[in-house]
Design a protein around this motif. Sequence first.
Motif, PDB file in Angstrom:
ATOM      1  N   ALA A  38     -32.397   5.143   0.718  1.00  0.00           N
ATOM      2  CA  ALA A  38     -31.572   5.568  -0.421  1.00  0.00           C
ATOM      3  C   ALA A  38     -30.300   4.723  -0.506  1.00  0.00           C
ATOM      4  O   ALA A  38     -29.871   4.321  -1.593  1.00  0.00           O
ATOM      5  CB  ALA A  38     -31.219   7.044  -0.280  1.00  0.00           C
ATOM      6  N   GLU A  39     -29.713   4.437   0.658  1.00  0.00           N
ATOM      7  CA  GLU A  39     -28.507   3.605   0.661  1.00  0.00           C
ATOM      8  C   GLU A  39     -28.820   2.193   0.168  1.00  0.00           C
ATOM      9  O   GLU A  39     -28.017   1.590  -0.566  1.00  0.00           O
ATOM     10  CB  GLU A  39     -27.914   3.546   2.067  1.00  0.00           C
ATOM     11  N   GLN A  40     -29.986   1.654   0.570  1.00  0.00           N
ATOM     12  CA  GLN A  40     -30.366   0.311   0.136  1.00  0.00           C
ATOM     13  C   GLN A  40     -30.575   0.268  -1.372  1.00  0.00           C
ATOM     14  O   GLN A  40     -30.139  -0.678  -2.054  1.00  0.00           O
ATOM     15  CB  GLN A  40     -31.639  -0.136   0.856  1.00  0.00           C
ATOM     16  N   ALA A  41     -31.238   1.303  -1.919  1.00  0.00           N
ATOM     17  CA  ALA A  41     -31.443   1.364  -3.367  1.00  0.00           C
ATOM     18  C   ALA A  41     -30.112   1.446  -4.094  1.00  0.00           C
ATOM     19  O   ALA A  41     -29.903   0.799  -5.128  1.00  0.00           O
ATOM     20  CB  ALA A  41     -32.332   2.557  -3.723  1.00  0.00           C
ATOM     21  N   ALA A  42     -29.206   2.250  -3.552  1.00  0.00           N
ATOM     22  CA  ALA A  42     -27.883   2.381  -4.173  1.00  0.00           C
ATOM     23  C   ALA A  42     -27.125   1.058  -4.116  1.00  0.00           C
ATOM     24  O   ALA A  42     -26.436   0.672  -5.065  1.00  0.00           O
ATOM     25  CB  ALA A  42     -27.087   3.483  -3.477  1.00  0.00           C
ATOM     26  N   LEU A  43     -27.286   0.334  -2.987  1.00  0.00           N
ATOM     27  CA  LEU A  43     -26.613  -0.959  -2.848  1.00  0.00           C
ATOM     28  C   LEU A  43     -27.160  -1.964  -3.849  1.00  0.00           C
ATOM     29  O   LEU A  43     -26.396  -2.719  -4.479  1.00  0.00           O
ATOM     30  CB  LEU A  43     -26.776  -1.469  -1.420  1.00  0.00           C
ATOM     31  N   LEU A  78     -25.062  -3.924  -6.691  1.00  0.00           N
ATOM     32  CA  LEU A  78     -24.986  -5.377  -6.831  1.00  0.00           C
ATOM     33  C   LEU A  78     -25.395  -5.828  -8.232  1.00  0.00           C
ATOM     34  O   LEU A  78     -24.809  -6.771  -8.789  1.00  0.00           O
ATOM     35  CB  LEU A  78     -25.882  -6.043  -5.783  1.00  0.00           C
ATOM     36  N   ALA A  79     -26.385  -5.136  -8.815  1.00  0.00           N
ATOM     37  CA  ALA A  79     -26.785  -5.459 -10.187  1.00  0.00           C
ATOM     38  C   ALA A  79     -25.646  -5.147 -11.159  1.00  0.00           C
ATOM     39  O   ALA A  79     -25.383  -5.918 -12.097  1.00  0.00           O
ATOM     40  CB  ALA A  79     -28.041  -4.677 -10.566  1.00  0.00           C
ATOM     41  N   ASP A  80     -24.964  -4.038 -10.934  1.00  0.00           N
ATOM     42  CA  ASP A  80     -23.827  -3.676 -11.788  1.00  0.00           C
ATOM     43  C   ASP A  80     -22.705  -4.706 -11.652  1.00  0.00           C
ATOM     44  O   ASP A  80     -22.051  -5.063 -12.644  1.00  0.00           O
ATOM     45  CB  ASP A  80     -23.308  -2.290 -11.421  1.00  0.00           C
ATOM     46  N   LEU A  81     -22.484  -5.183 -10.427  1.00  0.00           N
ATOM     47  CA  LEU A  81     -21.442  -6.186 -10.211  1.00  0.00           C
ATOM     48  C   LEU A  81     -21.791  -7.502 -10.904  1.00  0.00           C
ATOM     49  O   LEU A  81     -20.913  -8.181 -11.455  1.00  0.00           O
ATOM     50  CB  LEU A  81     -21.230  -6.413  -8.720  1.00  0.00           C
ATOM     51  N   GLU A  82     -23.072  -7.885 -10.876  1.00  0.00           N
ATOM     52  CA  GLU A  82     -23.489  -9.110 -11.571  1.00  0.00           C
ATOM     53  C   GLU A  82     -23.217  -9.002 -13.068  1.00  0.00           C
ATOM     54  O   GLU A  82     -22.713  -9.940 -13.701  1.00  0.00           O
ATOM     55  CB  GLU A  82     -24.966  -9.377 -11.317  1.00  0.00           C
ATOM     56  N   GLY A 125     -15.743  -8.753  -8.835  1.00  0.00           N
ATOM     57  CA  GLY A 125     -17.182  -8.819  -9.008  1.00  0.00           C
ATOM     58  C   GLY A 125     -17.978  -8.960  -7.728  1.00  0.00           C
ATOM     59  O   GLY A 125     -19.158  -9.304  -7.766  1.00  0.00           O
ATOM     60  N   ALA A 126     -17.354  -8.698  -6.569  1.00  0.00           N
ATOM     61  CA  ALA A 126     -18.077  -8.697  -5.294  1.00  0.00           C
ATOM     62  C   ALA A 126     -17.498  -7.574  -4.434  1.00  0.00           C
ATOM     63  O   ALA A 126     -16.464  -6.999  -4.766  1.00  0.00           O
ATOM     64  CB  ALA A 126     -17.950 -10.049  -4.594  1.00  0.00           C
ATOM     65  N   LEU A 127     -18.149  -7.270  -3.308  1.00  0.00           N
ATOM     66  CA  LEU A 127     -17.668  -6.222  -2.400  1.00  0.00           C
ATOM     67  C   LEU A 127     -16.733  -6.860  -1.378  1.00  0.00           C
ATOM     68  O   LEU A 127     -17.160  -7.620  -0.527  1.00  0.00           O
ATOM     69  CB  LEU A 127     -18.860  -5.548  -1.708  1.00  0.00           C
ATOM     70  N   PHE A 128     -15.442  -6.551  -1.499  1.00  0.00           N
ATOM     71  CA  PHE A 128     -14.412  -7.199  -0.686  1.00  0.00           C
ATOM     72  C   PHE A 128     -13.803  -6.265   0.364  1.00  0.00           C
ATOM     73  O   PHE A 128     -12.719  -6.550   0.869  1.00  0.00           O
ATOM     74  CB  PHE A 128     -13.283  -7.718  -1.581  1.00  0.00           C
ATOM     75  N   SER A 129     -14.439  -5.156   0.692  1.00  0.00           N
ATOM     76  CA  SER A 129     -13.794  -4.156   1.535  1.00  0.00           C
ATOM     77  C   SER A 129     -13.619  -4.607   2.984  1.00  0.00           C
ATOM     78  O   SER A 129     -12.857  -4.001   3.724  1.00  0.00           O
ATOM     79  CB  SER A 129     -14.591  -2.856   1.504  1.00  0.00           C
ATOM     80  N   ASP A 130     -14.287  -5.680   3.397  1.00  0.00           N
ATOM     81  CA  ASP A 130     -14.237  -6.091   4.801  1.00  0.00           C
ATOM     82  C   ASP A 130     -13.701  -7.510   4.949  1.00  0.00           C
ATOM     83  O   ASP A 130     -14.058  -8.234   5.868  1.00  0.00           O
ATOM     84  CB  ASP A 130     -15.656  -5.989   5.397  1.00  0.00           C
TER      85      ASP A 130
END
Length: 716
Positions: A404-409, A413-417, A469-474
């Motif tokens: 479920a987490e992978q599907a959400a990820l 990512l599609a939304d970010l694109e 437009g990318a995941l920058f949390s880390d």
Amino acid sequence: MHKNRRLVTLFLALVLAACSSTPEKPDQKLDTTAGGAGAAAAPTAAKPPDVSAEARAAYAEAVTAYQDQKKSGAIDYRGLVEKFERVLSIDAKMAEAHYNLGCIWEALHDDAKAEGHYKKALEIFPKLTLAAANWGALLARQGKLDEALSVYRRALSEDAKNSAVLLNMAAILQTQKQFDEALKLAAQVLVRDPTNIGAYRLMASLYLDKGDLDMAKLICLRGLALREKDPRLLNTMGLILLQNKKASEALAQFRMALQQAPDMIPTLFNVAKIALDYRDFKVAREQFKKILEYEPDNKKAEIGLGLAMRGNGDHEAARQHFLQLAEKYKDDALPRFWLCQMALRNFNDNAATQKECKGYLEVCRSTGRCPANQVEIAKKTIDEAMQNIQMDEKIKEEEKRMQAEQAALEKRLADLEKARTEAIEKEWAKAEEASGPLPPKKATGAEVPFVVIPLAVDPDKDYRIRLMGALFSDVAKVEIGTLKVKHVLLDETTMEFDITRGREPGPWDVMITWKDKNKDPLLFQGGLWVEYPPCQPREKHKARIDQERAEILDKAWKAAEEAGEPLPATKYAAADIPFVPVPLAFVSDKPVRVRLKGALFRCVARVDFGKFKVKHLIPDENTLEFDVPKGTKPGNYDIKVSYVDKNLKPLVFPNGLVIVEKGKTPPPEQKPAPAVGKEQAAPEAPKNPEKSPAPAPPSGGSEPSEPAEPAEPAAP
């Protein structure tokens, strides 16, 4: 009897405060020189019953004894009981003596006697709300919360603004998880007394319980500004840091708190818990022992000591310790739970495991007070097969969760694109409309790892760059080329950093490195495009400039007409001119600053009017200024703006600079020539309305004379 010495000192301080003219806060330094019942009430309260002079003298003697003992650090509570009971033997109506005795008996762990004296104090003098505050606290400690609230409400009916009662009432509401109501009561106290440290302590604890760590920290800091080393505020600050995963900083706060109050049990527990969490069993063992020095029957500390012994490898000593606790607390299953675990994990004794675990479950069934997770652990320990089945179920659940987490990820990512593509389109249109710099190619969201905003930068300007437009949390660091830049994370998909002017034009790589060193860096080759903006406007920008030029011309013409100022002989159209000179016409009886507006003035190399080069200033890219000296000969002068790039045709406004004689306007037949576009060259001589003589320099020189007002603009 030292274990509650600090608490008892606090209780007596409350009593002595009741003898001053103004009620004091619980742990404020008090003036205890006053004595006797006559001074007990606040100015607005009714007086307590009169007592004899002999009783007042005995009360003063008891107070003095307390003060002397407090200074020496050795308080004789039994002796104080005798002194205050002597006061009551002289006159039983002295409410303050009853109150003091309530405090002392409470310190001596005789709650029944303490409660009796508090009740008697309130019967004699109902407005002695300090007695209500302590009585309610005693009831609350016994778990009689409703009775405590009832006592507090009766006290507030006598004194609605009593801080001690309000704070104690709020503390009960806190245990009932009525946090908002409790905060209102504490806030009432602070509104009336902004220095009440007890209110700060309680509010910080309430916000911590609510999970509002920022507000809890703010309240702690404000309280510590009033009392820098307050141990309870330091303890709360440590808990805040602990919830923020800053264990080392939290430990420092706890240790500072213990320096001020070595017997503060909650703080000792906090230090012990951190030590257990970090497997420093030696320190944990020391802390639990300290707690047991103050409170020998503290069950939690006894359990914790056994766990520290076990963690430290003293398995047999820990087993014997838990056996003693199981015998001491027959109705508590927790010691047997740990005996159950140790039998299997530390001694590998299956028979003992079954015996201890079944003993644990029997106590659980008889008392009904065992946590479900512990019961499950005990059952699993007995039945390894069931444990394996449950473990398989957990693995399946974990796989399902991970899927479920992978599907959400993937959706994220599609939304970010999509967001990257939309951002590129928006910023590209924005740069085109402003004739700003742009990369050589418009990319899509799928072609770039993130979007750099703006899409291109001018090398002569400073910028705040935004990456989105990318995941920058880390993110650990951001580099432009080989230069590391300081970044700020706005949210998990957006960050910002500053770059300064002076970068070489061309593409610059943007690389993001992660805190997780096993994760590959995110590289955007040529992500930061450095490019000079175009000298001439793009089509979208040109249309807007043309519109602005028309508005500027119309406004300038109307303003000159209304003010009766000179105007060109014929009104020209904005579409026929490259820019608008303001003023449109003027008398050169003084220096005049001419502003050219309604065009894009980038890459300007020089400015001429007539045949004379003038110094110019560009305050913004849509405005160019130069000065016309006083005494410049009347006539119509061509204005020519030339670019650094000689391949670009200059902007030429034939007859654009109109100078008239004072009191005269150009004759009607004089009309400005059309503006030079792409083909026509700029005339070099001024055009006189009557004849066209050879051009002469204004004021007799080859350059315009220096104006007096405004100052001559500097070269760009």
